[in-house]
Design a protein around this motif. Structure first.
Motif, PDB file in Angstrom:
ATOM      1  N   LYS A 156     -23.013  20.789  50.880  1.00  0.00           N
ATOM      2  CA  LYS A 156     -24.144  19.923  51.209  1.00  0.00           C
ATOM      3  C   LYS A 156     -24.544  20.015  52.672  1.00  0.00           C
ATOM      4  CE  LYS A 156     -25.197  16.190  49.251  1.00  0.00           C
ATOM      5  NZ  LYS A 156     -25.324  14.792  48.799  1.00  0.00           N
ATOM      6  N   VAL A 157     -23.645  20.505  53.527  1.00  0.00           N
ATOM      7  CA  VAL A 157     -23.972  20.690  54.940  1.00  0.00           C
ATOM      8  C   VAL A 157     -23.512  22.084  55.351  1.00  0.00           C
ATOM      9  CG1 VAL A 157     -23.804  18.220  55.458  1.00  0.00           C
ATOM     10  CG2 VAL A 157     -21.801  19.687  55.765  1.00  0.00           C
ATOM     11  N   ARG A 158     -24.034  22.578  56.460  1.00  0.00           N
ATOM     12  CA  ARG A 158     -23.701  23.930  56.907  1.00  0.00           C
ATOM     13  C   ARG A 158     -22.711  23.948  58.063  1.00  0.00           C
ATOM     14  NH1 ARG A 158     -27.159  28.108  55.530  1.00  0.00           N
ATOM     15  NH2 ARG A 158     -25.613  29.363  56.663  1.00  0.00           N
ATOM     16  N   CYS A 207     -20.262  17.068  58.336  1.00  0.00           N
ATOM     17  CA  CYS A 207     -19.550  16.557  57.157  1.00  0.00           C
ATOM     18  C   CYS A 207     -19.349  15.044  57.292  1.00  0.00           C
ATOM     19  CB  CYS A 207     -18.186  17.228  57.022  1.00  0.00           C
ATOM     20  SG  CYS A 207     -18.243  18.960  56.510  1.00  0.00           S
ATOM     21  N   HIS A 222     -23.813  25.517  47.418  1.00  0.00           N
ATOM     22  CA  HIS A 222     -23.145  24.310  46.935  1.00  0.00           C
ATOM     23  C   HIS A 222     -22.714  23.338  48.035  1.00  0.00           C
ATOM     24  CE1 HIS A 222     -23.096  25.220  42.694  1.00  0.00           C
ATOM     25  NE2 HIS A 222     -22.655  26.441  42.938  1.00  0.00           N
ATOM     26  N   SER A 243     -18.005  17.814  52.479  1.00  0.00           N
ATOM     27  CA  SER A 243     -19.426  17.996  52.792  1.00  0.00           C
ATOM     28  C   SER A 243     -20.299  16.908  52.167  1.00  0.00           C
ATOM     29  CB  SER A 243     -19.903  19.372  52.317  1.00  0.00           C
ATOM     30  OG  SER A 243     -20.071  19.409  50.906  1.00  0.00           O
ATOM     31  N   GLY A 244     -19.706  16.090  51.302  1.00  0.00           N
ATOM     32  CA  GLY A 244     -20.464  14.997  50.706  1.00  0.00           C
ATOM     33  C   GLY A 244     -20.767  15.167  49.232  1.00  0.00           C
ATOM     34  N   LEU A 245     -20.271  16.248  48.609  1.00  0.00           N
ATOM     35  CA  LEU A 245     -20.490  16.456  47.188  1.00  0.00           C
ATOM     36  C   LEU A 245     -19.647  15.451  46.402  1.00  0.00           C
ATOM     37  CD1 LEU A 245     -22.304  18.737  46.000  1.00  0.00           C
ATOM     38  CD2 LEU A 245     -20.212  19.962  45.429  1.00  0.00           C
ATOM     39  N   ASP A 246     -20.241  14.751  45.453  1.00  0.00           N
ATOM     40  CA  ASP A 246     -19.463  13.768  44.701  1.00  0.00           C
ATOM     41  C   ASP A 246     -18.546  14.484  43.712  1.00  0.00           C
ATOM     42  OD1 ASP A 246     -20.789  14.187  42.116  1.00  0.00           O
ATOM     43  OD2 ASP A 246     -22.481  13.070  42.940  1.00  0.00           O
ATOM     44  N   LEU A 269     -16.020  21.310  49.857  1.00  0.00           N
ATOM     45  CA  LEU A 269     -17.049  20.758  48.971  1.00  0.00           C
ATOM     46  C   LEU A 269     -17.020  19.232  49.004  1.00  0.00           C
ATOM     47  CD1 LEU A 269     -16.645  23.095  45.850  1.00  0.00           C
ATOM     48  CD2 LEU A 269     -18.596  23.044  47.408  1.00  0.00           C
ATOM     49  N   HIS A 317     -19.967  16.583  40.833  1.00  0.00           N
ATOM     50  CA  HIS A 317     -20.606  17.829  41.252  1.00  0.00           C
ATOM     51  C   HIS A 317     -19.600  18.839  41.788  1.00  0.00           C
ATOM     52  CE1 HIS A 317     -24.344  15.405  41.017  1.00  0.00           C
ATOM     53  NE2 HIS A 317     -24.878  16.569  40.730  1.00  0.00           N
TER      54      HIS A 317
END
Length: 287
Positions: free
Chosen positions: A114-116, A121, A112, A58-61, A55, A64
């Motif tokens: 941010k990338v797949r 990432c 949730h 992937s770039g989630l702050d 999480l 979040h």
């Protein structure tokens, strides 16, 4: 010199260990780490640690990441398939390895993250899994991210093994509880490693009662994981790699006690805050 001073200005990797429902504690740890102005240059994890690390990578702050974890309910991942399990018991299959199919959990991850894909990432991510087909541990650093997270979180008995690229994959924490050595070997030019280590609760219960065999096997797995991590630390020390281990004692969280999650998150947060303001200490061999 405090741990914060040791890490400030360095390229360090963050390793989040396995720990059953320890993703609450890991989320609190990551929240405290990023709020202290310390941003890992790379991430690695097994099981619950693989989920939270993915999480973040992937770039989630940080806010979040915590919010995503706190909003998880049993309904988000609870998809038992008794008929499928029964069918697999009389034909070649893999679902008998766990109660849950994992489809709901993968859907949760896809919502949730941010990338797949690993390659997308913002920071490199490494996930440890146990390959049941080759009977070996391995790390995943490329390709589909949600399926890799699902695989490392596929706790034996709870989730069925995950089929990925023709192999059956199970929880990375079965053997490699905290893939510190793998992250050091990944070639990201890191100056240090920070490990958030969650002790295994199985370590406090010896074989007893009607399930003595199962609890005895669980205790053996704890010993194996502990020795595996200790050997990683010895190898890294011999190579001159700086490794800092922060151990958190979290309240027990399970599928039936997820209301305790916020307390576990705060415990992870507080353990790092205390560690950052203190001089680093060596790993004490906590299981």
């Amino acid at each position: 010199m405090t741990l914060h001073e040791k890490l400030a200005g360095k390229r360090f990797g963050c390793v989040l260990s396995a720990g059953y429902f320890g993703f609450y504690g890991h989320a609190g740890f990551v929240d405290a780490l990023l709020s202290a102005g310390l941003t890992p240059s790379a991430w690695a994890g097994s099981s619950a640690g693989g989920m939270v690390g993915a999480l973040a990578a992937s770039g989630l702050d940080r806010a979040h990441v915590c919010d995503a974890i706190l909003k998880v309910s049993r309904a988000d991942f609870w998809d038992p398939d008794p008929l499928g399990i029964a069918w697999d018991m009389v034909r070649p299959g893999h679902r008998a390895g766990g109660l849950l199919k994992g489809s709901k959990f993968q859907g949760l991850l896809e919502r949730h993250l941010k990338v797949r894909r690993f390659e997308d990432c913002p920071a490199p991510m490494l996930i440890a899994v146990t390959n049941l087909t080759t009977q070996s541990t391995e790390v995943i650093t490329t390709g589909d991210l949600p399926s890799a997270v699902l695989a490392t979180c596929a706790y034996p008995g709870l989730f069925a093994p995950v089929v990925r690229e023709g192999a059956l994959l199970w929880d990375g924490g079965i053997v490699d509880k905290a893939p510190a050595l793998a992250l050091s070997d990944a070639g990201h030019g890191l100056d240090a490693l920070l490990v958030h280590y969650l002790p295994s609760r199985d370590a406090v219960a010896g074989p007893k009662g009607a399930f003595a065999y199962a609890s005895g096997m669980a205790g053996g797995m704890v010993a194996s994981r502990k020795d595996h991590f200790r050997l990683q630390l010895e190898v890294l020390r011999a190579r001159g790699v700086e490794v800092y281990v922060v151990t958190s004692q979290l309240p027990a969280v399970s599928p039936t006690t997820m209301h305790v999650g916020p307390q576990a998150m705060e415990a992870g947060r507080q353990s790092l805050r205390q560690a950052l303001s203190s001089a680093p200490t060596g790993w004490q061999g906590t299981a």
